[in-house]
Each structure stands twice: as structure tokens, then as C-alpha cells.
Design a protein around this motif. Structure first.
Motif: not given
Length: 274
Positions: A129-130, A171, A125-126
Motif C-alpha cells: 500500500k502506498g 484479487y 498492490r494489496r
């Protein structure tokens, strides 16, 4: 890569230049170089023409190499994930799956082969992005599929040095990090896994250039490959002098880090603090 190395050996044995080999198949010298490094697909006609040029006329030997060419063009399981992968990464997954020894150093996060599902999801997810949930889950699924190589009967040896920074950088939430630390303790007990932690207290060390992975293969004709990710691409180094420098850096990291037992104790200490 195996076929490419065999073709290179045959070409060199005949004293034929890459330029001459390229001319024989209506291609450039750089195309021959990419073929010999296993970086491009193989046309059966090109391999047949090269074998003729290299004096390989015995039918069984020709068929053995042509069979390799056909196998080389079969897509691996990971190709179904190429829609969510950067263009340079499928090559790495293929190399990783073929390796008999995987060595490396990580500083930003836990190595992908050792990540829990929840930790991997936080990392993806990091990094994406988007991206929509479906794409994130497909990337996580690929990572979990990759990890199966450490659990098979023919599992490679996996030697990894994790910087303490990778273990302290969160994380996901507290439970995710605790689960990740516990997983590292457990998987480090496997006979094919050697996990060491480079502690903050050591100070400067030979991993100053950042994370890298060294892949070694069971076939003697295949050279080791150093893999390093960058923001928009990746480097694959296989020149002997380049590989030797990274092997020396890793050797020093292993010598300077606590051994596997002491590193497990360090992990247990971090788990108690988390």
C-alpha cells in the motif's frame, strides 16, 4: 549453505566446539553458527583459518572449499531487486532457486510460483500500500522471474496444496481470477507440478497454523528448510524435529485433499462459476 554444512561437518569430525572455532577467527560462537547455516557472507581469510584449524592441509581440498567461499559471496540475480523487497526475502529466493523439491500449503492467495502476471500485480498492490507504480512493477517482475525455475530442464519438483479459500478470495477483477484459475489448470499438467486443492467441505485440517513452504536440496549435507512469512519478518526452521512436524502436517494435507486429477476438476468447476 553448502559451504557452511561442509565446515560444520569438518568441525564436528575434529571434536572442536563452535566457541573454539570462533576464537580461532577472532569471532563469536554465534558467528560460527551463522556461518554454518549459510546466513552470513564468508571472508576468505576466515575460511582459510578454519580449514587449518580443522586439519585440512591438502591443497586441492582447500582450494575446492575456498572456491565455494568465493561463489557464496557472488550476488544472485535477485539482489538487483532488494530495493523493493523486505530484508528477509532475498534469502528465501536464493533457497528456492537452489531447491530440488519445493512443497507447501497456501491459504491466503495462490503460491507466488503459480501466479499470473495480472493476479500477482493485484496481490502486490494489496501488500505494498502506498508504493508507486514502478516499485509495484519491479516486485511483479521479480515474481515472474522466480517462476522460470519451474520451466527449466532442471526444474524442481513442486508439490503444493492450495486451500479453496485462496481460490475464492478475489484479487483483481473477474477476468483476473478466471485467468488465474485457467493458469492453475494448465500448469498443474506439468510433470514436475503436483497441485491439490483442500476443499471447504473437508472442514478442519492439519494446515491450521497457516501457510508454509518446505525446501529440500540435492546435496545430502543440506537439511530441509521450512519457511514461514510473518507481517514484519520471516522464520527459517531447519532443526530436524521442527521440519518433521511440518512434513507430517503437509503429508496429512496431501492425504486429506483430493488428488491432482480431482483437484483439476474442482478448479474447472470454480472456473465455470466465476
Amino acid at each position: 549453505m553448502l559451504l557452511g554444512s561442509q565446515l560444520r561437518r569438518l568441525r564436528e569430525a575434529r571434536g572442536i566446539t563452535r566457541e573454539a572455532a570462533g576464537y580461532s577467527i577472532r569471532a563469536s560462537e554465534s558467528k560460527i553458527s551463522r556461518m554454518e547455516l549459510g546466513r552470513v557472507s564468508f571472508k576468505t581469510r576466515d575460511v582459510e583459518d578454519l580449514l587449518t584449524l580443522y586439519g585440512i592441509t591438502e591443497e586441492s581440498e582447500r582450494e575446492s572449499l575456498l572456491s565455494l567461499a568465493r561463489e557464496a559471496n557472488v550476488a544472485g540475480w535477485w539482489h538487483s531487486y532488494t530495493d523493493v523487497l523486505p530484508s528477509w526475502f532475498p534469502t528465501y529466493v536464493g533457497l528456492e532457486g537452489a531447491a530440488s523439491l519445493i512443497r507447501g500449503y497456501e491459504v491466503q492467495f495462490v503460491h507466488g510460483l503459480l501466479q499470473t502476471e495480472e493476479y500477482a500485480r493485484a496481490v502486490v498492490r494489496r501488500g505494498m500500500k502506498g508504493a508507486g507504480p514502478a516499485d509495484v512493477e519491479r516486485r511483479v517482475a521479480l515474481r515472474l522471474e522466480r517462476q522460470k525455475i519451474l520451466l527449466t530442464g532442471s526444474a524442481p519438483e513442486f508439490h503444493i496444496v492450495l486451500d479453496e479459500a485462496a481460490l475464492r478470495r478475489p484479487y483483481g477483477d473477474r477476468d483476473v481470477m478466471r485467468g488465474q484459475l485457467q493458469h492453475l489448470i494448465e500448469i498443474s499438467e506439468r510433470p514436475n507440478v503436483r497441485l491439490q486443492v483442500m476443499p471447504f467441505g473437508f472442514g478442519g485440517h492439519s494446515g491450521e497454523s497457516g501457510a508454509f513452504t518446505i525446501l529440500s536440496f540435492p546435496d545430502a549435507d543440506l537439511s530441509d528448510v521450512v519457511y514461514m512469512e510473518q507481517l514484519t519478518s520471516a522464520l527459517y526452521l531447519d532443526k530436524r524435529e521442527d521440519v518433521a512436524q511440518y512434513e507430517q502436517a503437509l503429508k496429512e494435507l496431501q492425504q486429506d485433499s483430493p488428488g491432482p486429477d480431482e483437484s483439476r476438476d474442482l478448479l474447472r468447476g470454480l472456473l465455470q462459476l466465476s
